[in-house]
Design a protein around this motif. Structure first.
Motif, PDB file in Angstrom:
ATOM      1  N   ARG A 137      -5.696  46.260  22.005  1.00  0.00           N
ATOM      2  CA  ARG A 137      -6.847  44.971  22.222  1.00  0.00           C
ATOM      3  C   ARG A 137      -6.524  43.620  22.554  1.00  0.00           C
ATOM      4  O   ARG A 137      -6.835  42.611  22.515  1.00  0.00           O
ATOM      5  CB  ARG A 137      -8.571  45.106  21.266  1.00  0.00           C
ATOM      6  CG  ARG A 137      -9.284  46.559  20.891  1.00  0.00           C
ATOM      7  CD  ARG A 137     -10.522  46.158  20.273  1.00  0.00           C
ATOM      8  NE  ARG A 137     -11.815  45.337  21.543  1.00  0.00           N
ATOM      9  CZ  ARG A 137     -12.105  46.278  22.000  1.00  0.00           C
ATOM     10  NH1 ARG A 137     -12.150  47.364  22.126  1.00  0.00           N
ATOM     11  NH2 ARG A 137     -13.125  45.521  22.574  1.00  0.00           N
TER      12      ARG A 137
ATOM     13  N   GLU B  20     -12.846  51.008  14.437  1.00  0.00           N
ATOM     14  CA  GLU B  20     -12.252  51.640  15.046  1.00  0.00           C
ATOM     15  C   GLU B  20     -12.614  50.959  16.620  1.00  0.00           C
ATOM     16  O   GLU B  20     -11.564  51.117  17.619  1.00  0.00           O
ATOM     17  CB  GLU B  20     -11.503  52.886  15.939  1.00  0.00           C
ATOM     18  CG  GLU B  20     -11.403  53.061  14.684  1.00  0.00           C
ATOM     19  CD  GLU B  20      -9.608  52.903  14.064  1.00  0.00           C
ATOM     20  OE1 GLU B  20      -9.046  52.407  14.908  1.00  0.00           O
ATOM     21  OE2 GLU B  20      -9.481  52.708  13.023  1.00  0.00           O
ATOM     22  N   GLN B  21     -13.793  50.465  17.190  1.00  0.00           N
ATOM     23  CA  GLN B  21     -14.134  49.485  17.527  1.00  0.00           C
ATOM     24  C   GLN B  21     -14.360  50.540  19.087  1.00  0.00           C
ATOM     25  O   GLN B  21     -14.730  49.990  20.438  1.00  0.00           O
ATOM     26  CB  GLN B  21     -13.484  48.534  18.716  1.00  0.00           C
ATOM     27  CG  GLN B  21     -12.622  47.484  17.776  1.00  0.00           C
ATOM     28  CD  GLN B  21     -13.557  47.099  16.801  1.00  0.00           C
ATOM     29  OE1 GLN B  21     -14.545  45.898  17.752  1.00  0.00           O
ATOM     30  NE2 GLN B  21     -14.093  46.832  15.498  1.00  0.00           N
TER      31      GLN B  21
ATOM     32  N   GLU C 182     -16.562  53.526  15.302  1.00  0.00           N
ATOM     33  CA  GLU C 182     -16.928  52.838  15.509  1.00  0.00           C
ATOM     34  C   GLU C 182     -16.787  51.728  14.061  1.00  0.00           C
ATOM     35  O   GLU C 182     -16.653  50.236  15.644  1.00  0.00           O
ATOM     36  CB  GLU C 182     -18.410  52.383  14.542  1.00  0.00           C
ATOM     37  CG  GLU C 182     -19.705  52.724  15.338  1.00  0.00           C
ATOM     38  CD  GLU C 182     -21.172  53.240  15.349  1.00  0.00           C
ATOM     39  OE1 GLU C 182     -22.326  52.622  16.285  1.00  0.00           O
ATOM     40  OE2 GLU C 182     -21.385  52.548  14.460  1.00  0.00           O
TER      41      GLU C 182
ATOM     42  N   ARG D 153     -15.764  40.945  22.315  1.00  0.00           N
ATOM     43  CA  ARG D 153     -15.396  42.424  22.453  1.00  0.00           C
ATOM     44  C   ARG D 153     -16.133  42.601  23.467  1.00  0.00           C
ATOM     45  O   ARG D 153     -15.506  43.484  24.354  1.00  0.00           O
ATOM     46  CB  ARG D 153     -16.040  42.514  20.860  1.00  0.00           C
ATOM     47  CG  ARG D 153     -16.832  44.499  20.936  1.00  0.00           C
ATOM     48  CD  ARG D 153     -17.478  45.269  19.888  1.00  0.00           C
ATOM     49  NE  ARG D 153     -17.135  46.341  20.181  1.00  0.00           N
ATOM     50  CZ  ARG D 153     -17.637  47.528  19.455  1.00  0.00           C
ATOM     51  NH1 ARG D 153     -17.991  46.878  18.081  1.00  0.00           N
ATOM     52  NH2 ARG D 153     -17.349  48.217  19.000  1.00  0.00           N
TER      53      ARG D 153
ATOM     54  N   ASP E  98     -14.171  45.256  26.867  1.00  0.00           N
ATOM     55  CA  ASP E  98     -14.786  46.274  26.864  1.00  0.00           C
ATOM     56  C   ASP E  98     -15.569  46.323  28.552  1.00  0.00           C
ATOM     57  O   ASP E  98     -14.922  47.134  29.266  1.00  0.00           O
ATOM     58  CB  ASP E  98     -16.236  46.550  25.930  1.00  0.00           C
ATOM     59  CG  ASP E  98     -15.443  46.811  24.934  1.00  0.00           C
ATOM     60  OD1 ASP E  98     -14.662  47.204  24.256  1.00  0.00           O
ATOM     61  OD2 ASP E  98     -16.556  46.771  24.144  1.00  0.00           O
TER      62      ASP E  98
END
Length: 223
Positions: free
Chosen positions: A139, A23-24, A21, A152, A156
């Motif tokens: 990202r 690390e996204q 988490e 974010r 995604d």
């Protein structure tokens, strides 16, 4: 990117979850065989971290069920059993890689990224569609080499679309991929509309040669 951790050692499971988490990654968990099989068969993941020895069954039987039903997941086996036979059997029945415990989280992360690149990005570090390029590890999104600023969830969602261009994606599928497995219990999925509206506006302002098209009553697709 959504990861499923199938691991019955709760301390290890929680440590891996917290690390990923950070690390996204969006992380789901299962602690026993029945729960793991249910999640693996009914939801989609970019990578499954699979322990072999589980309460209620063997992790390799989950691989067998996935193969039998044609359900495609990238799978990294995590197990204290480090025999050649276990590695070979796991790879033969559908695993992508095998990492013996104990391991460093940095190596785990490298293995996950490598597996996802091989399975979803055909080995490339960048995903390209029309004049859009996306770098998942850093990202970053570029439109004609100019950076595109996304939050974010917007990032995604766009990442999910770019991996599946011109495919119709249902709202529930998008919600589960970006917000988690239990989002299907939400009263409505209107929050997806607002996120996609923002992405479309930003793509248009950046002169992107792609758009997210709504298919009434079903979902969206990148065209």
């Amino acid at each position: 990117m959504k990861i499923l951790i199938i691991e019955d050692e709760l301390a290890l499971q929680e440590n891996i979850k917290e690390f990923l988490e950070s690390e996204q990654y969006l992380v789901e968990t299962a602690v026993d065989f029945p729960t793991a099989l249910d999640k693996a068969m009914n939801y989609s993941y970019d990578c499954i971290l699979l322990d072999i020895m589980l309460p209620g069954g063997n992790g390799l039987d989950i691989l067998r069920e996935l193969q039998k039903t044609g359900k495609k997941h990238a799978v990294l086996i995590l197990s204290a059993k480090d025999s050649v036979e276990d590695k070979v059997l796991g790879l033969e029945i559908g695993a992508d890689d095998y990492l013996a415990k104990p391991f460093h989280f940095t190596e785990l992360l490298a293995r996950i990224k490598s597996i996802i690149r091989r399975n979803a990005q055909e080995g490339s570090r960048l995903i390209s569609y029309q004049n859009i390029k996306l770098d998942p590890e850093n990202r970053i999104v570029l439109v004609d080499s100019n950076p595109l600023t996304l939050n974010r969830k917007e990032f995604d969602l766009l990442y999910y679309f770019l991996l599946r261009p011109e495919r119709l994606l249902e709202k529930t599928t998008l919600a589960e991929a970006v917000w988690g497995d239990h989002v299907d219990q939400a009263d409505n999925l209107d929050f997806i509309y607002s996120q996609i509206k923002n992405i479309r506006r930003k793509l248009k302002d950046a002169s992107a040669r792609a758009d997210i098209q709504a298919v009434y009553g079903v979902g969206y697709k990148l065209v």
